[in-house]
Design a protein around this motif. Structure first.
Motif, PDB file in Angstrom:
ATOM      1  N   ARG A  66       0.869  -1.170   0.000  1.00 17.66           N
ATOM      2  CA  ARG A  66       0.000   0.000   0.000  1.00 17.66           C
ATOM      3  C   ARG A  66       0.908   1.223   0.000  1.00 17.66           C
ATOM      4  O   ARG A  66       1.778   1.344   0.853  1.00 17.66           O
ATOM      5  CB  ARG A  66      -0.917   0.014   1.221  1.00 17.66           C
ATOM      6  N   ASN A  67       0.700   2.085  -0.987  1.00 17.01           N
ATOM      7  CA  ASN A  67       1.533   3.283  -1.139  1.00 17.01           C
ATOM      8  C   ASN A  67       3.017   2.921  -1.160  1.00 17.01           C
ATOM      9  O   ASN A  67       3.847   3.618  -0.587  1.00 17.01           O
ATOM     10  CB  ASN A  67       1.234   4.298  -0.028  1.00 17.01           C
ATOM     11  N   GLY A  68       3.336   1.798  -1.818  1.00 20.03           N
ATOM     12  CA  GLY A  68       4.718   1.361  -1.972  1.00 20.03           C
ATOM     13  C   GLY A  68       5.300   0.623  -0.787  1.00 20.03           C
ATOM     14  O   GLY A  68       6.406   0.099  -0.867  1.00 20.03           O
ATOM     15  N   ARG A  69       4.590   0.562   0.333  1.00 17.42           N
ATOM     16  CA  ARG A  69       5.082  -0.089   1.550  1.00 17.42           C
ATOM     17  C   ARG A  69       4.498  -1.487   1.683  1.00 17.42           C
ATOM     18  O   ARG A  69       3.282  -1.666   1.592  1.00 17.42           O
ATOM     19  CB  ARG A  69       4.686   0.756   2.757  1.00 17.42           C
ATOM     20  N   LYS A  70       5.372  -2.478   1.922  1.00 18.20           N
ATOM     21  CA  LYS A  70       4.910  -3.856   2.087  1.00 18.20           C
ATOM     22  C   LYS A  70       4.090  -3.963   3.365  1.00 18.20           C
ATOM     23  O   LYS A  70       4.538  -3.551   4.439  1.00 18.20           O
ATOM     24  CB  LYS A  70       6.094  -4.822   2.149  1.00 18.20           C
ATOM     25  N   ILE A  71       2.864  -4.534   3.219  1.00 11.23           N
ATOM     26  CA  ILE A  71       2.019  -4.693   4.402  1.00 11.23           C
ATOM     27  C   ILE A  71       1.669  -6.149   4.687  1.00 11.23           C
ATOM     28  O   ILE A  71       1.208  -6.457   5.782  1.00 11.23           O
ATOM     29  CB  ILE A  71       0.736  -3.837   4.313  1.00 11.23           C
ATOM     30  N   ALA A  72       1.868  -7.035   3.703  1.00 11.36           N
ATOM     31  CA  ALA A  72       1.538  -8.443   3.943  1.00 11.36           C
ATOM     32  C   ALA A  72       2.115  -9.320   2.845  1.00 11.36           C
ATOM     33  O   ALA A  72       2.431  -8.855   1.744  1.00 11.36           O
ATOM     34  CB  ALA A  72       0.023  -8.633   3.994  1.00 11.36           C
ATOM     35  N   VAL A  95      -1.042  -5.884  -5.410  1.00  8.06           N
ATOM     36  CA  VAL A  95      -0.638  -7.244  -5.066  1.00  8.06           C
ATOM     37  C   VAL A  95       0.165  -7.795  -6.231  1.00  8.06           C
ATOM     38  O   VAL A  95      -0.313  -7.823  -7.376  1.00  8.06           O
ATOM     39  CB  VAL A  95      -1.861  -8.143  -4.765  1.00  8.06           C
ATOM     40  N   LEU A  96       1.388  -8.225  -5.939  1.00  8.79           N
ATOM     41  CA  LEU A  96       2.334  -8.704  -6.937  1.00  8.79           C
ATOM     42  C   LEU A  96       2.692 -10.159  -6.656  1.00  8.79           C
ATOM     43  O   LEU A  96       3.029 -10.510  -5.510  1.00  8.79           O
ATOM     44  CB  LEU A  96       3.607  -7.842  -6.884  1.00  8.79           C
TER      45      LEU A  96
END
Length: 142
Positions: A66-72, A95-96
């Protein structure tokens, strides 16, 4: 690329979101989904885009940002993209695919039909969303 077609009905019974569903309901969900494979590096959903599909991870892993920051990191049994299908709002994260993946995909029309015809799914989604709201509330207010 990951291999053979998964037995969708048996697999869905093990996915937490669908665990309260009857065999008949699981059959409806199975018939509403298609199995696809995606290569590592492919974007499954892009933050800000309109949601047209949701995905159930069968094999592989994906990173949520989210907004370039890994969250999960998501793996088998995870559901991706259901929120945008519920409110027709933009995707809340990107999601990548980290690895080659096997996914079950359900388009917006079929997803809406499932919500209408599979009460157990609607109840699970409501409980899931309530848990997310509580998590965000705890993070924001302690």
């Amino acid at each position: 690329m990951p291999g053979k077609r998964v037995d969708t009905l048996d697999y869905l019974a093990k996915v937490p979101l669908f665990s309260a569903c009857s065999k008949r309901d699981l059959d409806r969900i199975s018939k509403a989904s298609d199995q696809i494979t995606v290569p590592a590096g492919q974007i499954l959903v892009d933050q800000g885009d309109a949601g047209r599909d949701c995905y159930v991870v069968v094999e592989g892993t994906a990173t949520v940002r989210r907004n370039g920051r890994k969250i999960a990191t998501l793996g088998p049994g995870s559901v991706i993209g259901e929120l945008s299908l519920l409110d027709h709002g933009p995707r809340t994260a990107t999601v990548l695919a980290d690895t080659d993946m096997v996914l079950l995909v359900i388009d917006q029309r079929h997803f809406a039909g499932l919500i209408d015809t599979v009460p157990a799914l609607a109840h699970k989604l409501l409980a899931y969303l309530a848990a997310r709201v509580r998590d965000f509330d705890r993070q924001a207010y302690g």
